[in-house]
Design a protein around this motif. Sequence first.
Motif, PDB file in Angstrom:
ATOM      1  N   ILE A 189      -6.265  -2.661  20.700  1.00 11.07           N
ATOM      2  CA  ILE A 189      -6.484  -1.850  19.503  1.00 11.07           C
ATOM      3  C   ILE A 189      -5.399  -0.780  19.392  1.00 11.07           C
ATOM      4  N   GLU A 190      -5.001  -0.228  20.533  1.00 12.20           N
ATOM      5  CA  GLU A 190      -3.941   0.772  20.569  1.00 12.20           C
ATOM      6  C   GLU A 190      -2.667   0.222  19.936  1.00 12.20           C
ATOM      7  N   ALA A 191      -2.314  -0.998  20.287  1.00  7.61           N
ATOM      8  CA  ALA A 191      -1.115  -1.636  19.738  1.00  7.61           C
ATOM      9  C   ALA A 191      -1.229  -1.814  18.226  1.00  7.61           C
ATOM     10  N   LEU A 210       3.744  12.467  16.030  1.00  5.76           N
ATOM     11  CA  LEU A 210       2.858  11.797  16.975  1.00  5.76           C
ATOM     12  C   LEU A 210       2.710  12.655  18.223  1.00  5.76           C
ATOM     13  N   ILE A 211       1.500  13.138  18.468  1.00  5.80           N
ATOM     14  CA  ILE A 211       1.226  13.983  19.633  1.00  5.80           C
ATOM     15  C   ILE A 211       0.552  13.128  20.700  1.00  5.80           C
ATOM     16  N   THR A 212       1.116  13.098  21.885  1.00  4.49           N
ATOM     17  CA  THR A 212       0.577  12.232  22.924  1.00  4.49           C
ATOM     18  C   THR A 212       1.037  12.702  24.304  1.00  4.49           C
ATOM     19  N   HIS A 213       0.347  12.243  25.344  1.00  8.72           N
ATOM     20  CA  HIS A 213       0.829  12.446  26.711  1.00  8.72           C
ATOM     21  C   HIS A 213       1.301  11.119  27.292  1.00  8.72           C
ATOM     22  N   ASN A 214       1.291  10.069  26.455  1.00 10.41           N
ATOM     23  CA  ASN A 214       1.597   8.713  26.897  1.00 10.41           C
ATOM     24  C   ASN A 214       3.030   8.337  26.523  1.00 10.41           C
ATOM     25  N   PHE A 215       3.926   8.333  27.508  1.00  8.94           N
ATOM     26  CA  PHE A 215       5.320   7.998  27.256  1.00  8.94           C
ATOM     27  C   PHE A 215       5.485   6.537  26.837  1.00  8.94           C
ATOM     28  N   GLY A 216       4.545   5.690  27.253  1.00  7.80           N
ATOM     29  CA  GLY A 216       4.622   4.279  26.872  1.00  7.80           C
ATOM     30  C   GLY A 216       4.525   4.098  25.366  1.00  7.80           C
ATOM     31  N   LEU A 217       3.636   4.867  24.719  1.00  7.93           N
ATOM     32  CA  LEU A 217       3.496   4.801  23.267  1.00  7.93           C
ATOM     33  C   LEU A 217       4.774   5.246  22.586  1.00  7.93           C
TER      34      LEU A 217
END
Length: 324
Positions: A189-191, A210-217
Amino acid sequence: MNEELLKLEDLNIDYKVKGGALSAVHNVNLSIHQGEIFAVVGESGCGKTTVAHSIMNLLAGNNARIEGRILFEGKDLRTCSQKEMEQIRGQKIGMIFQNPLDSLNPVYTTGKQVQEAIMLDHVEKGAAWEKVIRLFQDVRMPDAKERVNSYPHELSGGMRQRVMIAMMLSRNPKLLIADEPTTALDVTIEAQILEILQELKKQRNTAIMLITHNFGLVAEVADRIAVMYAGEVIETGTVYEIFENPMHPYTRLLMQALPRKTKREGRLQTIEGAVPRILEKKPECRFANRCPYATERCSREEPATIRASETHAYRCFLDKGQEV
């Protein structure tokens, strides 16, 4: 480069707390251009969401002291009245919050809530309902014509996030702030959510923060990146510059902590310590207590911004040739 849409100049935000003032955001300078995805990355508590809320003028006035300028299309949002901000929110700047279930009203169907947002622009009720269905289809809501009649609790987390994206798109904002839009969603779902955001950028020329702590995203969708630590932007650059040539020790350590190895090959690297609570502002590098290359100078001077290229900048005393 497209036109500059949002610019933060010397933004400082302090919260009143027991024992003094908590420095949540310190001297933040960044800009976002039309039609780009700009990612703000950092650990929890580094000030990412506070920056987003300040742009939307959603910080509690009695508890937060704000300094600096927040320029949107050249206008300082900090000088806007409450009525002016109500016209800007949704119509020019939309925001997707972390938990869509908390943002949706449990007693109204999701379609009704999106319809209400559309009708703010004086759209006739029937036409607004038709637009709701089209928006649900645009965000790839399964069985869109049926889901418009569903209540929030009847939808999965991914579906609720689609509703929030549809609601924010309903008034065609120029800037969309997505605060951890894929939190608690499974990777499939994330993808899909990330794919929807990329399509928005291409089809509507929407700027996305885009605010995130996920470098993969970030690697998947971002054009440019700002890395935050303890309320400060410590490095900015294009996605290629940050991933291929990170300059700040914190950014480099974050890269080394990315899950690249299998379980048999070894444990993931971690960064020792935690993000500090800054109750007393003083000239220093805020990463000094966790940095493997910290010197005495780091505890008594605030690093200046160094430009590695026209688009790449970082704040550190470390010689750029040194390796972490």
